[in-house]
Design an enzyme around this catalytic site. Structure first.
Site, PDB file in Angstrom:
ATOM      1  N   HIS A   1     -35.459  59.745  38.661  1.00  0.00           N
ATOM      2  CA  HIS A   1     -34.344  59.590  39.613  1.00  0.00           C
ATOM      3  C   HIS A   1     -33.038  59.585  38.817  1.00  0.00           C
ATOM      4  CE1 HIS A   1     -31.680  57.786  42.575  1.00  0.00           C
ATOM      5  NE2 HIS A   1     -32.602  58.034  43.499  1.00  0.00           N
TER       6      HIS A   1
ATOM      7  N   HIS B   1     -31.407  65.376  42.993  1.00  0.00           N
ATOM      8  CA  HIS B   1     -31.135  64.223  42.128  1.00  0.00           C
ATOM      9  C   HIS B   1     -32.417  63.524  41.675  1.00  0.00           C
ATOM     10  CE1 HIS B   1     -31.991  62.046  45.793  1.00  0.00           C
ATOM     11  NE2 HIS B   1     -32.036  60.934  45.075  1.00  0.00           N
TER      12      HIS B   1
END
Length: 165
Positions: free
Chosen positions: A85, A70
């Site tokens: 992110h 992620h």
């Protein structure tokens, strides 16, 4: 003498950061997470993505790829360290819906595909799809200029210009 006069051979400390995702570019303060909004991870921008693809924002090296895929860290040639992110609280998804296309230590060019993700699944399972793009070594930067309020195209729209000390 000619090198100084014409700037030949001088190494630039400036790095242009292109959008790693397609979507609306927002001020980092608009991220609904106090850690990112408060610039605790570094200064930068956020993109609310319209598609599930992350590309490299610079020519550089992959220095960190989180096992949950992620988030990814890239070091540009001028030393700028960039964290992308994808979404907020996506770590809880434990990698579900994410696919990495690179590995740590790999050299990348701006526009190379890094991560693909299921945007709908993130909408369903995470707090937000908004994706912070931050300079984690902000203290080593002389200046960070951001471009917000635009719709970016991944791999081409300039979203930041970072000059290192």
């Amino acid at each position: 003498m000619f090198k100084k006069l014409f700037g030949l051979g001088s190494k630039t400390n400036e790095e242009t950061i292109v959008a790693p995702l397609t979507g609306a570019v927002k001020n980092i303060e608009e991220v609904p997470d106090p850690v990112f909004a408060g610039r605790m991870m570094g200064d930068g921008v956020a993109i609310d993505p319209t598609e599930g693809v992350v590309v490299s924002p610079v020519d550089g090296e992959i220095v960190q790829l989180f096992h949950t895929k992620h988030a990814i860290g890239i070091k540009a040639k001028n030393g700028t360290e960039i964290l992308i992110h994808v979404g907020l609280e996506t770590v809880k998804m434990e990698g579900e819906g994410f696919e990495a296309h690179v590995s740590e230590g790999q050299a990348v060019k701006a526009g190379d595909k890094l991560i693909s993700f299921d945007l709908e699944l993130i909408r369903e399972k995470a707090k937000s799809t908004i994706t912070p793009i931050v300079i984690t070594n902000t203290d080593a930067a002389e200046s960070i200029k951001t471009t917000v309020g635009v719709t970016a195209t991944k791999g081409s729209t300039e979203v930041m210009k970072v000059t290192m000390k």
